[in-house]
Design a protein around this motif. Structure first.
Motif, PDB file in Angstrom:
ATOM      1  N   PHE A   8       0.826  -1.212   0.000  1.00  0.00           N
ATOM      2  CA  PHE A   8       0.000   0.000   0.000  1.00  0.00           C
ATOM      3  C   PHE A   8       0.860   1.261   0.000  1.00  0.00           C
ATOM      4  CE2 PHE A   8      -2.171   3.425   2.226  1.00  0.00           C
ATOM      5  CZ  PHE A   8      -3.375   3.509   1.519  1.00  0.00           C
ATOM      6  N   TYR A   9       1.866   1.291   0.869  1.00  0.00           N
ATOM      7  CA  TYR A   9       2.654   2.514   1.054  1.00  0.00           C
ATOM      8  C   TYR A   9       3.675   2.756  -0.060  1.00  0.00           C
ATOM      9  CZ  TYR A   9       0.174   2.708   5.394  1.00  0.00           C
ATOM     10  OH  TYR A   9      -0.837   2.781   6.318  1.00  0.00           O
ATOM     11  N   LYS A  10       3.774   1.824  -0.997  1.00  0.00           N
ATOM     12  CA  LYS A  10       4.563   2.085  -2.203  1.00  0.00           C
ATOM     13  C   LYS A  10       3.778   2.983  -3.156  1.00  0.00           C
ATOM     14  CE  LYS A  10       7.019  -2.295  -2.003  1.00  0.00           C
ATOM     15  NZ  LYS A  10       7.130  -3.648  -2.537  1.00  0.00           N
ATOM     16  N   HIS A  11       2.449   3.000  -2.974  1.00  0.00           N
ATOM     17  CA  HIS A  11       1.579   3.760  -3.864  1.00  0.00           C
ATOM     18  C   HIS A  11       0.983   5.010  -3.220  1.00  0.00           C
ATOM     19  CE1 HIS A  11       1.567   0.661  -6.975  1.00  0.00           C
ATOM     20  NE2 HIS A  11       1.422  -0.238  -6.005  1.00  0.00           N
ATOM     21  N   PHE A  12       0.723   4.963  -1.909  1.00  0.00           N
ATOM     22  CA  PHE A  12       0.006   6.054  -1.233  1.00  0.00           C
ATOM     23  C   PHE A  12       0.678   6.416   0.078  1.00  0.00           C
ATOM     24  CE2 PHE A  12      -2.911   3.311  -3.553  1.00  0.00           C
ATOM     25  CZ  PHE A  12      -3.433   4.205  -4.476  1.00  0.00           C
ATOM     26  N   GLY A  13       0.647   7.689   0.411  1.00  0.00           N
ATOM     27  CA  GLY A  13       1.231   8.139   1.671  1.00  0.00           C
ATOM     28  C   GLY A  13       0.378   7.780   2.865  1.00  0.00           C
ATOM     29  N   SER A  14      -0.934   7.698   2.649  1.00  0.00           N
ATOM     30  CA  SER A  14      -1.860   7.400   3.746  1.00  0.00           C
ATOM     31  C   SER A  14      -3.199   6.951   3.171  1.00  0.00           C
ATOM     32  CB  SER A  14      -2.074   8.649   4.609  1.00  0.00           C
ATOM     33  OG  SER A  14      -2.755   9.637   3.850  1.00  0.00           O
ATOM     34  N   LYS A  15      -4.053   6.444   4.024  1.00  0.00           N
ATOM     35  CA  LYS A  15      -5.404   6.078   3.597  1.00  0.00           C
ATOM     36  C   LYS A  15      -6.145   7.326   3.138  1.00  0.00           C
ATOM     37  CE  LYS A  15      -9.721   3.946   5.164  1.00  0.00           C
ATOM     38  NZ  LYS A  15     -10.464   3.397   6.308  1.00  0.00           N
ATOM     39  N   ALA A  16      -5.909   8.469   3.787  1.00  0.00           N
ATOM     40  CA  ALA A  16      -6.569   9.725   3.399  1.00  0.00           C
ATOM     41  C   ALA A  16      -6.208  10.100   1.957  1.00  0.00           C
ATOM     42  CB  ALA A  16      -6.191  10.841   4.359  1.00  0.00           C
ATOM     43  N   ASP A  17      -4.953   9.870   1.575  1.00  0.00           N
ATOM     44  CA  ASP A  17      -4.540  10.149   0.197  1.00  0.00           C
ATOM     45  C   ASP A  17      -5.326   9.277  -0.781  1.00  0.00           C
ATOM     46  OD1 ASP A  17      -2.673  11.965   1.114  1.00  0.00           O
ATOM     47  OD2 ASP A  17      -0.964  10.596   0.919  1.00  0.00           O
ATOM     48  N   LEU A  18      -5.471   7.999  -0.437  1.00  0.00           N
ATOM     49  CA  LEU A  18      -6.228   7.091  -1.291  1.00  0.00           C
ATOM     50  C   LEU A  18      -7.698   7.496  -1.338  1.00  0.00           C
ATOM     51  CD1 LEU A  18      -6.681   4.582  -3.029  1.00  0.00           C
ATOM     52  CD2 LEU A  18      -6.806   3.240  -0.915  1.00  0.00           C
ATOM     53  N   GLN A  66     -14.563  14.468   7.078  1.00  0.00           N
ATOM     54  CA  GLN A  66     -13.191  14.183   6.669  1.00  0.00           C
ATOM     55  C   GLN A  66     -12.395  15.475   6.472  1.00  0.00           C
ATOM     56  OE1 GLN A  66     -12.005  11.100   6.737  1.00  0.00           O
ATOM     57  NE2 GLN A  66     -14.002  10.205   7.187  1.00  0.00           N
ATOM     58  N   SER A  67     -11.213  15.346   5.922  1.00  0.00           N
ATOM     59  CA  SER A  67     -10.289  16.468   5.751  1.00  0.00           C
ATOM     60  C   SER A  67     -10.803  17.481   4.732  1.00  0.00           C
ATOM     61  CB  SER A  67      -8.932  15.945   5.282  1.00  0.00           C
ATOM     62  OG  SER A  67      -9.042  15.458   3.950  1.00  0.00           O
TER      63      SER A  67
END
Length: 198
Positions: free
Chosen positions: A47-57, A110-111
């Protein structure tokens, strides 16, 4: 085995598509990273190879599914949009349905980044509807925008209320039937500003 950049981009797109569907089905808090990655066919560590966080996804998945929803209705006129949107098929097809109807309630908590993604999706949908709406000659651009805001809010609310009822509830169907009829009837009414005395 090292994967190519092309394969990496394809994997990322697949994760985003999977997330888009799962988030619409179960909400942002109803899906964890481990389950999401397993459903997409990957390990959690990837997961973290593609996204910085779940929020980014979440933001990328929302942008993706909002764009897909808009593209799926591009050939419809306004009445056709209402017929497709305020329907039992849409109500029951949560995972493949409109992101706004599925996740507006979640997005509100959310953000600001995710809210901005939703705001952009709403604006794009409104712009598409405004372009297609056949208003009377005396209707101003403001009148058309107000009409489409009312239409979109009414349609989203109808789906959300209907989904909140048990699937076999007669109320769930009644909400859709009444809202559909009211929205279609409103398309022939005078401009909102005129009715509000603006």
């Amino acid at each position: 085995m090292k994967i190519t950049k092309t394969q990496s981009l394809a994997n990322r797109a697949h994760i985003v598509d999977t997330a888009s569907e799962l988030f619409r089905e179960r909400g942002y808090d109803g899906v964890g990273v481990a389950e999401l990655m397993a459903t997409a066919g990957f390990t959690q560590g990837g997961f973290y190879k593609h996204f910085g966080s779940k929020a980014d996804l979440m933001a990328e998945a929302a942008e993706n599914s909002l764009s897909q929803s808009l593209a799926s209705t591009c050939d419809l006129d306004v009445a056709g949009f209402v017929n497709m949107y305020v329907s039992r098929d849409h109500r029951d097809g949560r995972g493949g349905g409109c992101t706004m109807a599925a996740l507006c309630g979640d997005a509100a908590r959310q953000s600001d980044e995710l809210k901005a993604t939703f705001a952009s999706g709403v604006e794009n949908t409104l712009a598409a509807l405004e372009e297609k709406y056949q208003a009377g000659l005396d209707a101003t651009k403001q009148d058309v925008r107000a009409k489409m805001i009312d239409l979109l809010a009414h349609a989203i609310g109808a789906i959300m209320l209907s989904r909140a009822c048990p699937d076999d509830s007669s109320l769930a169907d009644e909400i859709l039937e009444v809202c559909h009829a009211e929205i279609i009837a409103s398309l022939a009414l005078s401009p909102v500003s005129e009715r509000l005395g603006m």
